[in-house]
Design a protein around this motif. Sequence first.
Motif, PDB file in Angstrom:
ATOM      1  N   VAL A  44       0.840  -1.208   0.000  1.00 23.37           N
ATOM      2  CA  VAL A  44       0.000   0.000   0.000  1.00 23.37           C
ATOM      3  C   VAL A  44       0.872   1.254   0.000  1.00 23.37           C
ATOM      4  CG1 VAL A  44      -1.637   1.351   1.366  1.00 23.37           C
ATOM      5  CG2 VAL A  44      -1.979  -1.108   1.080  1.00 23.37           C
ATOM      6  N   ILE A  45       1.919   1.267   0.813  1.00 21.92           N
ATOM      7  CA  ILE A  45       2.800   2.440   0.897  1.00 21.92           C
ATOM      8  C   ILE A  45       3.517   2.672  -0.430  1.00 21.92           C
ATOM      9  CG2 ILE A  45       4.831   3.411   2.042  1.00 21.92           C
ATOM     10  CD1 ILE A  45       3.983   1.839   4.553  1.00 21.92           C
ATOM     11  N   LEU A  46       4.048   1.605  -1.009  1.00 28.90           N
ATOM     12  CA  LEU A  46       4.767   1.743  -2.279  1.00 28.90           C
ATOM     13  C   LEU A  46       3.820   2.136  -3.409  1.00 28.90           C
ATOM     14  CD1 LEU A  46       7.180  -1.328  -2.049  1.00 28.90           C
ATOM     15  CD2 LEU A  46       7.694   1.060  -1.576  1.00 28.90           C
ATOM     16  N   SER A  47       2.585   1.664  -3.365  1.00 29.13           N
ATOM     17  CA  SER A  47       1.604   2.050  -4.384  1.00 29.13           C
ATOM     18  C   SER A  47       1.276   3.533  -4.287  1.00 29.13           C
ATOM     19  CB  SER A  47       0.330   1.213  -4.229  1.00 29.13           C
ATOM     20  OG  SER A  47       0.592  -0.166  -4.433  1.00 29.13           O
ATOM     21  N   ALA A 149      11.168  -0.386  -5.445  1.00 30.53           N
ATOM     22  CA  ALA A 149       9.859  -0.867  -4.988  1.00 30.53           C
ATOM     23  C   ALA A 149       9.620  -2.309  -5.436  1.00 30.53           C
ATOM     24  CB  ALA A 149       8.758   0.042  -5.524  1.00 30.53           C
ATOM     25  N   PHE A 150       9.952  -2.611  -6.677  1.00 30.68           N
ATOM     26  CA  PHE A 150       9.749  -3.974  -7.173  1.00 30.68           C
ATOM     27  C   PHE A 150      10.635  -4.978  -6.434  1.00 30.68           C
ATOM     28  CE2 PHE A 150       8.191  -1.938 -11.250  1.00 30.68           C
ATOM     29  CZ  PHE A 150       6.875  -2.319 -11.056  1.00 30.68           C
ATOM     30  N   SER A 151      11.868  -4.580  -6.113  1.00 28.98           N
ATOM     31  CA  SER A 151      12.754  -5.491  -5.385  1.00 28.98           C
ATOM     32  C   SER A 151      12.265  -5.720  -3.958  1.00 28.98           C
ATOM     33  CB  SER A 151      14.184  -4.941  -5.372  1.00 28.98           C
ATOM     34  OG  SER A 151      14.254  -3.731  -4.637  1.00 28.98           O
ATOM     35  N   ILE A 152      11.642  -4.684  -3.359  1.00 25.67           N
ATOM     36  CA  ILE A 152      11.115  -4.830  -1.996  1.00 25.67           C
ATOM     37  C   ILE A 152       9.944  -5.807  -1.983  1.00 25.67           C
ATOM     38  CG2 ILE A 152       9.904  -3.634  -0.126  1.00 25.67           C
ATOM     39  CD1 ILE A 152      11.597  -1.162  -0.781  1.00 25.67           C
ATOM     40  N   VAL A 153       8.995  -5.626  -2.892  1.00 25.00           N
ATOM     41  CA  VAL A 153       7.828  -6.513  -2.894  1.00 25.00           C
ATOM     42  C   VAL A 153       8.220  -7.929  -3.306  1.00 25.00           C
ATOM     43  CG1 VAL A 153       6.221  -4.640  -3.329  1.00 25.00           C
ATOM     44  CG2 VAL A 153       7.177  -5.866  -5.259  1.00 25.00           C
ATOM     45  N   ILE A 169       1.286  -2.238  -8.194  1.00 23.22           N
ATOM     46  CA  ILE A 169       2.140  -1.058  -8.361  1.00 23.22           C
ATOM     47  C   ILE A 169       2.073  -0.543  -9.798  1.00 23.22           C
ATOM     48  CG2 ILE A 169       4.528  -0.233  -8.311  1.00 23.22           C
ATOM     49  CD1 ILE A 169       5.062  -2.115  -6.015  1.00 23.22           C
ATOM     50  N   THR A 170       2.085  -1.465 -10.756  1.00 24.25           N
ATOM     51  CA  THR A 170       2.020  -1.054 -12.162  1.00 24.25           C
ATOM     52  C   THR A 170       0.712  -0.345 -12.475  1.00 24.25           C
ATOM     53  OG1 THR A 170       3.406  -2.967 -12.741  1.00 24.25           O
ATOM     54  CG2 THR A 170       2.243  -1.859 -14.536  1.00 24.25           C
ATOM     55  N   MET A 172      -0.834   1.583 -10.646  1.00 24.79           N
ATOM     56  CA  MET A 172      -0.772   2.946 -10.132  1.00 24.79           C
ATOM     57  C   MET A 172      -0.165   3.917 -11.143  1.00 24.79           C
ATOM     58  SD  MET A 172      -2.216   2.921  -7.222  1.00 24.79           S
ATOM     59  CE  MET A 172      -3.304   1.654  -7.887  1.00 24.79           C
ATOM     60  N   PHE A 173       0.568   3.390 -12.148  1.00 30.68           N
ATOM     61  CA  PHE A 173       1.073   4.261 -13.210  1.00 30.68           C
ATOM     62  C   PHE A 173      -0.090   4.977 -13.897  1.00 30.68           C
ATOM     63  CE2 PHE A 173       4.985   1.344 -14.053  1.00 30.68           C
ATOM     64  CZ  PHE A 173       5.435   1.616 -12.776  1.00 30.68           C
ATOM     65  N   ALA A 174      -1.080   4.163 -14.322  1.00 33.22           N
ATOM     66  CA  ALA A 174      -2.234   4.730 -15.011  1.00 33.22           C
ATOM     67  C   ALA A 174      -3.069   5.581 -14.062  1.00 33.22           C
ATOM     68  CB  ALA A 174      -3.079   3.605 -15.603  1.00 33.22           C
ATOM     69  N   ALA A 175      -3.256   5.099 -12.823  1.00 35.92           N
ATOM     70  CA  ALA A 175      -4.075   5.847 -11.863  1.00 35.92           C
ATOM     71  C   ALA A 175      -3.471   7.219 -11.575  1.00 35.92           C
ATOM     72  CB  ALA A 175      -4.207   5.044 -10.570  1.00 35.92           C
ATOM     73  N   GLY A 176      -2.156   7.254 -11.360  1.00 32.82           N
ATOM     74  CA  GLY A 176      -1.499   8.525 -11.094  1.00 32.82           C
ATOM     75  C   GLY A 176      -1.572   9.476 -12.278  1.00 32.82           C
ATOM     76  N   SER A 177      -1.455   8.919 -13.480  1.00 33.89           N
ATOM     77  CA  SER A 177      -1.540   9.766 -14.681  1.00 33.89           C
ATOM     78  C   SER A 177      -2.926  10.365 -14.842  1.00 33.89           C
ATOM     79  CB  SER A 177      -1.176   8.943 -15.924  1.00 33.89           C
ATOM     80  OG  SER A 177       0.142   8.437 -15.825  1.00 33.89           O
ATOM     81  N   VAL A 178      -3.947   9.549 -14.591  1.00 37.44           N
ATOM     82  CA  VAL A 178      -5.327  10.045 -14.697  1.00 37.44           C
ATOM     83  C   VAL A 178      -5.581  11.142 -13.662  1.00 37.44           C
ATOM     84  CG1 VAL A 178      -7.747   9.406 -14.374  1.00 37.44           C
ATOM     85  CG2 VAL A 178      -6.236   7.922 -15.684  1.00 37.44           C
ATOM     86  N   ILE A 179      -5.120  10.914 -12.444  1.00 41.31           N
ATOM     87  CA  ILE A 179      -5.294  11.913 -11.380  1.00 41.31           C
ATOM     88  C   ILE A 179      -4.551  13.203 -11.733  1.00 41.31           C
ATOM     89  CG2 ILE A 179      -4.804  12.441  -8.951  1.00 41.31           C
ATOM     90  CD1 ILE A 179      -5.173   9.445  -8.390  1.00 41.31           C
ATOM     91  N   GLY A 180      -3.350  13.050 -12.272  1.00 39.89           N
ATOM     92  CA  GLY A 180      -2.558  14.223 -12.624  1.00 39.89           C
ATOM     93  C   GLY A 180      -3.224  15.086 -13.680  1.00 39.89           C
ATOM     94  N   LEU A 181      -3.820  14.448 -14.694  1.00 39.40           N
ATOM     95  CA  LEU A 181      -4.458  15.208 -15.771  1.00 39.40           C
ATOM     96  C   LEU A 181      -5.773  15.844 -15.327  1.00 39.40           C
ATOM     97  CD1 LEU A 181      -3.804  12.790 -18.759  1.00 39.40           C
ATOM     98  CD2 LEU A 181      -2.745  15.012 -18.374  1.00 39.40           C
TER      99      LEU A 181
END
Length: 266
Positions: A44-47, A149-153, A169-170, A172-181
């Motif tokens: 959750v933290i890394l996401s 992050a990937f090595s930790i999980v 985690i992957t 969250m790439f799309a989620a963060g981009s959508v939130i940013g726009l």
Amino acid sequence: MRNSKEDKISEIKESFSKDDDNRYFIPQSKNPVKIPSYAWRVLVILSCIATMVMYAETMLIPAIPTLINDFDISYGVSSWLLTAYLITGAVMTPIAGKLSDVYGRKKMLLIIMVIYTIGVSMGGFANDVYTLIVARAVQGIGLAMFPIAFSIVRDQFPREKISIAQGAITSMFAAGSVIGLSIGGFIIQHFGWKMTFFTIIPISIIILFVIRKYIHINDNYNYDDRKNKESLKSETKSTININKNRKKVKKEKITKIQMDIKGSIL
């Protein structure tokens, strides 16, 4: 000889199951692998970090026309606001991965978060385009957290469940981009482009303290290695108990034989 071979083949077949098409397959384990609660907390933290970094990457896109007018620059110069961010991330990602192996993953994750927070603060107080480009380049170091992050999980999750963590985690790439726009455009329209940076500063500081307090990483720890050691330890204990029981049974037999001999003599 033929019968013994046939018996072995039948024993092997019995260890498999059949599907509806009468084909053999290996049945799934009756004891599914459980994911530790601590591993979920780390995920959750890394996401959250991944979401924040991708939000910072796209939040400034709606503001590019405004920045062109405010700083009186060309579209070519304005493209460096995104290019500087991505170039720094591409260069620092393998370097941060190597440094995390040398100095520790949590330590490097904290350092990256501190540098990222400094870059965000610089962007909020920038008064010219070149300072803003430098701030965006410093922010790009935040992209270097992904291999860490990937090595930790990978170490916190069992091997059979790693795909769940990496997929989360992957995504969250799309989620963060959508939130940013979406949110970035709303903030820029009502509060100005500088406010997009100021919204990230408290979030990054909070995540920084959360990492420091709640993520405890042993760089020599691996979930599968720990399970193998526990399994080996359990097998060793069972072997010792079997040997003890054999010795006990043998001793009881000897005692009984001795008593029978004494009884026959008497």
